[in-house]
Design an enzyme around this catalytic site. Structure first.
Site, PDB file in Angstrom:
ATOM      1  N   ARG A 169     -26.356  12.157 -11.754  1.00 41.06           N
ATOM      2  CA  ARG A 169     -24.978  11.954 -11.261  1.00 41.06           C
ATOM      3  C   ARG A 169     -24.827  12.491  -9.831  1.00 41.06           C
ATOM      4  O   ARG A 169     -24.801  11.728  -8.874  1.00 41.06           O
ATOM      5  CB  ARG A 169     -23.980  12.622 -12.220  1.00 41.06           C
ATOM      6  CG  ARG A 169     -22.559  12.111 -12.075  1.00 41.06           C
ATOM      7  CD  ARG A 169     -21.762  12.717 -10.929  1.00 41.06           C
ATOM      8  NE  ARG A 169     -21.594  14.167 -11.062  1.00 41.06           N
ATOM      9  CZ  ARG A 169     -21.101  14.925 -10.082  1.00 41.06           C
ATOM     10  NH1 ARG A 169     -20.727  14.400  -8.944  1.00 41.06           N
ATOM     11  NH2 ARG A 169     -21.007  16.227 -10.253  1.00 41.06           N
ATOM     12  N   ASP A 170     -24.783  13.801  -9.676  1.00 44.34           N
ATOM     13  CA  ASP A 170     -24.605  14.374  -8.334  1.00 44.34           C
ATOM     14  C   ASP A 170     -25.749  13.923  -7.417  1.00 44.34           C
ATOM     15  O   ASP A 170     -25.566  13.694  -6.224  1.00 44.34           O
ATOM     16  CB  ASP A 170     -24.576  15.906  -8.435  1.00 44.34           C
ATOM     17  CG  ASP A 170     -23.809  16.557  -7.294  1.00 44.34           C
ATOM     18  OD1 ASP A 170     -23.403  15.844  -6.375  1.00 44.34           O
ATOM     19  OD2 ASP A 170     -23.646  17.787  -7.314  1.00 44.34           O
TER      20      ASP A 170
ATOM     21  N   HIS B 124     -22.509  26.126  -9.780  1.00 41.72           N
ATOM     22  CA  HIS B 124     -23.068  24.900  -9.181  1.00 41.72           C
ATOM     23  C   HIS B 124     -23.226  25.172  -7.680  1.00 41.72           C
ATOM     24  O   HIS B 124     -22.238  25.421  -6.992  1.00 41.72           O
ATOM     25  CB  HIS B 124     -22.075  23.763  -9.458  1.00 41.72           C
ATOM     26  CG  HIS B 124     -22.405  22.442  -8.850  1.00 41.72           C
ATOM     27  ND1 HIS B 124     -22.776  21.347  -9.610  1.00 41.72           N
ATOM     28  CD2 HIS B 124     -22.389  21.995  -7.568  1.00 41.72           C
ATOM     29  CE1 HIS B 124     -22.963  20.296  -8.816  1.00 41.72           C
ATOM     30  NE2 HIS B 124     -22.740  20.665  -7.561  1.00 41.72           N
TER      31      HIS B 124
ATOM     32  N   HIS C  57     -25.105  24.294  -3.751  1.00 43.04           N
ATOM     33  CA  HIS C  57     -25.834  23.385  -2.855  1.00 43.04           C
ATOM     34  C   HIS C  57     -26.609  24.218  -1.849  1.00 43.04           C
ATOM     35  O   HIS C  57     -26.251  25.371  -1.558  1.00 43.04           O
ATOM     36  CB  HIS C  57     -24.849  22.430  -2.152  1.00 43.04           C
ATOM     37  CG  HIS C  57     -24.425  21.309  -3.051  1.00 43.04           C
ATOM     38  ND1 HIS C  57     -24.917  20.027  -2.928  1.00 43.04           N
ATOM     39  CD2 HIS C  57     -23.591  21.284  -4.108  1.00 43.04           C
ATOM     40  CE1 HIS C  57     -24.388  19.263  -3.867  1.00 43.04           C
ATOM     41  NE2 HIS C  57     -23.579  20.008  -4.598  1.00 43.04           N
TER      42      HIS C  57
ATOM     43  N   CYS D  23     -22.103  15.468  -2.329  1.00 40.50           N
ATOM     44  CA  CYS D  23     -20.891  14.672  -2.551  1.00 40.50           C
ATOM     45  C   CYS D  23     -20.605  13.784  -1.345  1.00 40.50           C
ATOM     46  O   CYS D  23     -20.515  14.281  -0.219  1.00 40.50           O
ATOM     47  CB  CYS D  23     -19.707  15.597  -2.814  1.00 40.50           C
ATOM     48  SG  CYS D  23     -18.159  14.699  -2.964  1.00 40.50           S
TER      49      CYS D  23
ATOM     50  N   ASN E 210     -28.546  19.674  -3.680  1.00 39.58           N
ATOM     51  CA  ASN E 210     -28.223  20.699  -4.682  1.00 39.58           C
ATOM     52  C   ASN E 210     -29.303  21.775  -4.731  1.00 39.58           C
ATOM     53  O   ASN E 210     -30.396  21.602  -4.206  1.00 39.58           O
ATOM     54  CB  ASN E 210     -28.181  20.046  -6.067  1.00 39.58           C
ATOM     55  CG  ASN E 210     -26.904  19.285  -6.306  1.00 39.58           C
ATOM     56  OD1 ASN E 210     -26.614  18.322  -5.626  1.00 39.58           O
ATOM     57  ND2 ASN E 210     -26.132  19.735  -7.268  1.00 39.58           N
TER      58      ASN E 210
HETATM   59  N1  COA Z   1     -13.150   3.504 -13.545  1.00 38.54           N
HETATM   60  C1  COA Z   1     -13.217   2.280 -12.992  1.00 38.54           C
HETATM   61  N2  COA Z   1     -12.277   1.789 -12.167  1.00 38.54           N
HETATM   62  C2  COA Z   1     -11.219   2.577 -11.906  1.00 38.54           C
HETATM   63  C3  COA Z   1     -11.082   3.840 -12.455  1.00 38.54           C
HETATM   64  C4  COA Z   1     -12.111   4.314 -13.311  1.00 38.54           C
HETATM   65  N3  COA Z   1     -12.069   5.524 -13.854  1.00 38.54           N
HETATM   66  N4  COA Z   1      -9.944   4.374 -12.014  1.00 38.54           N
HETATM   67  C5  COA Z   1      -9.357   3.470 -11.214  1.00 38.54           C
HETATM   68  N5  COA Z   1     -10.148   2.379 -11.155  1.00 38.54           N
HETATM   69  C6  COA Z   1      -9.935   1.173 -10.366  1.00 38.54           C
HETATM   70  C7  COA Z   1      -8.564   0.540 -10.531  1.00 38.54           C
HETATM   71  O1  COA Z   1      -8.552  -0.336 -11.596  1.00 38.54           O
HETATM   72  C8  COA Z   1      -8.386  -0.141  -9.204  1.00 38.54           C
HETATM   73  O2  COA Z   1      -9.146  -1.319  -9.199  1.00 38.54           O
HETATM   74  P1  COA Z   1      -8.674  -2.601  -8.358  1.00 38.54           P
HETATM   75  O3  COA Z   1      -8.661  -2.187  -6.913  1.00 38.54           O
HETATM   76  O4  COA Z   1      -9.726  -3.621  -8.653  1.00 38.54           O
HETATM   77  O5  COA Z   1      -7.319  -2.937  -8.881  1.00 38.54           O
HETATM   78  C9  COA Z   1      -9.059   0.803  -8.223  1.00 38.54           C
HETATM   79  O6  COA Z   1     -10.026   1.522  -8.991  1.00 38.54           O
HETATM   80  C10 COA Z   1      -8.080   1.759  -7.594  1.00 38.54           C
HETATM   81  O7  COA Z   1      -7.345   2.409  -8.621  1.00 38.54           O
HETATM   82  P2  COA Z   1      -6.245   3.522  -8.346  1.00 38.54           P
HETATM   83  O8  COA Z   1      -5.705   3.956  -9.662  1.00 38.54           O
HETATM   84  O9  COA Z   1      -5.276   3.036  -7.305  1.00 38.54           O
HETATM   85  O10 COA Z   1      -7.121   4.677  -7.823  1.00 38.54           O
HETATM   86  P3  COA Z   1      -7.375   5.228  -6.360  1.00 38.54           P
HETATM   87  O11 COA Z   1      -7.724   4.153  -5.388  1.00 38.54           O
HETATM   88  O12 COA Z   1      -6.262   6.146  -6.026  1.00 38.54           O
HETATM   89  O13 COA Z   1      -8.711   6.071  -6.646  1.00 38.54           O
HETATM   90  C11 COA Z   1     -10.084   7.297  -8.214  1.00 38.54           C
HETATM   91  C12 COA Z   1      -8.712   7.147  -7.566  1.00 38.54           C
HETATM   92  C13 COA Z   1     -10.095   8.642  -8.889  1.00 38.54           C
HETATM   93  C14 COA Z   1     -10.281   6.184  -9.222  1.00 38.54           C
HETATM   94  C15 COA Z   1     -11.188   7.177  -7.135  1.00 38.54           C
HETATM   95  O14 COA Z   1     -10.816   7.966  -6.016  1.00 38.54           O
HETATM   96  C16 COA Z   1     -12.541   7.608  -7.626  1.00 38.54           C
HETATM   97  O15 COA Z   1     -13.096   6.997  -8.517  1.00 38.54           O
HETATM   98  N6  COA Z   1     -13.101   8.649  -7.048  1.00 38.54           N
HETATM   99  C17 COA Z   1     -14.412   9.141  -7.434  1.00 38.54           C
HETATM  100  C18 COA Z   1     -14.736  10.369  -6.719  1.00 38.54           C
HETATM  101  C19 COA Z   1     -16.095  10.881  -7.066  1.00 38.54           C
HETATM  102  O16 COA Z   1     -16.822  10.389  -7.890  1.00 38.54           O
HETATM  103  N7  COA Z   1     -16.443  11.953  -6.367  1.00 38.54           N
HETATM  104  C20 COA Z   1     -17.709  12.590  -6.489  1.00 38.54           C
HETATM  105  C21 COA Z   1     -17.786  13.547  -7.576  1.00 38.54           C
HETATM  106  S1  COA Z   1     -16.734  14.932  -7.501  1.00 38.54           S
HETATM  107 ZN    ZN Z   2     -22.487  19.087  -6.213  1.00 44.33          ZN
END
Ligand code: COA
Ligand code: ZN
Length: 312
Positions: A13-14, A205, A207, A238, A247
């Protein structure tokens, strides 16, 4: 009995979430197979986040049901919202992780939520996950320094950890997401956390951005922490936190703690095979700080065998 260290391997994942090379599902399974063969029993396999945010992990729904040896390995997945939890449940996930960054800006950059919204999202996900009998971990990310807001007050981290425990977290992971902490800060914060919450439900955790990851792990260990995230070859970082290099390398943590008399259950030789597989798959060289030394031992062993062969 030797003191036991529990390693949560986060390379799938990370480690993979910010790689230029996107691994196929079969390649991820090959890597995870090698991790399991090396004796790792806790693995963060993927995240159920937006595929637009992290395209590298868009195959989480297909990956999870195919993970090897689920009876022997606790696989977890990162879940940012209830939508992600629904996907995780369908895929058969039994342990989830939520991520709460300690600052407002980091939450906005990472998950597009304010600090207040992120707290609520974590609580909502943990409540729903608890109702389904899942184990819940909560990360407090950027727990020492935020790339946008600078130093984070230890009191804020304790307050957030407290809130996560009060809302059902089985474990809180204190995360130095960008590798900016030093051992003195780690000793101090983790000693406070251990005193308040107990070591059994805490993990750390780190890095290795400044080369302090191993020293920080030692500081956490002496504060009483026995659960650590690590990633083979130091793979990871990240994509939303500028400055987050790799990491803490699993092989570094295993070598150091085993030499200090702790038990990890990990086979270093097989772990190095996993590092070699990861290097081939991400198409670049990896390796923790102990890699050069381990390679030198291999060479010595090779010479010894060659010389022994020459005698006959
Ligand atoms: N899985 C899949 N798709 C998702 C989802 C999930 N858990 N949550 C939201 N979506 C989709 C929505 O359906 C939407 O799709 P569309 O554009 O096709 O309609 C899109 O993502 C945006 O959704 P929204 O609710 O408006 O979310 P957002 O744009 O504000 O984003 C997160 C919020 C949390 C979904 C997004 O920022 C994210 O996934 N971040 C991941 C961060 C990450 O992994 N960081 C590293 C580890 S800490
Ligand atoms: Zn990390």
């Amino acid at each position: 009995m030797p003191d036991r260290i529990q390693i949560n391997e986060v390379s799938p994942r990370d480690g993979l979430q910010n790689q230029v090379v996107h691994l196929s599902l079969d390649e991820k399974l090959e890597l995870i197979d090698a991790l399991v063969a090396a004796g790792l029993t806790a693995i963060e396999a993927t995240s159920f986040v937006s595929p637009k945010a992290v395209p590298q992990l868009a195959d989480a729904d297909q990956l999870f049901p195919r993970l090897p040896r689920p009876e022997r390995v606790s696989y977890s997945a990162l879940v940012p919202n209830v939508r992600g939890l629904e996907r995780a449940l369908t895929a058969g996930v039994r342990e989830i992780a939520v991520v709460l960054s300690a600052t407002d800006t980091m939450n906005r950059r990472n998950i597009n939520m304010s600090l207040g919204e992120a707290r609520q999202a974590c609580i909502d996900v943990m409540t729903a996950a608890g109702a389904r009998g899942l184990r819940k971990k909560a990360y407090v990310a950027v727990a020492f320094t935020c790339p946008f807001e600078g130093k984070v007050a230890p009191g804020r981290v304790i307050e957030l950890a407290d809130e996560m425990f009060a809302n059902g977290a089985d474990e809180v992971v204190i995360a130095d997401t960008i590798g900016a902490a030093n051992p003195r800060e780690v000793s101090s914060l983790l000693a406070d956390c251990v005193e308040r919450f107990g070591a059994g439900c805490l993990a750390a955790h780190f890095h290795d951005t400044r080369g302090f990851a191993l020293a920080n792990a030692w500081a956490a260990l002496t504060a009483g922490v026995r659960r650590f995230d690590a990633s083979i070859g130091g793979l990871g970082g990240c994509p939303f936190a500028p400055g987050a290099a790799g990491n803490l390398a699993t092989e570094d943590l295993v070598l150091m703690t085993e030499q200090c008399g702790f038990e990890t259950g990990v086979d270093v030789a097989k772990l190095r095979l996993a590092v070699a597989i990861a290097e081939r798959l991400v198409q670049r060289s990896l390796g923790g700080r102990t890699t050069a030394w381990l390679q030198a031992q291999d060479l010595k062993e090779q010479c010894r065998r060659d010389n022994a062969g020459a005698a006959f």
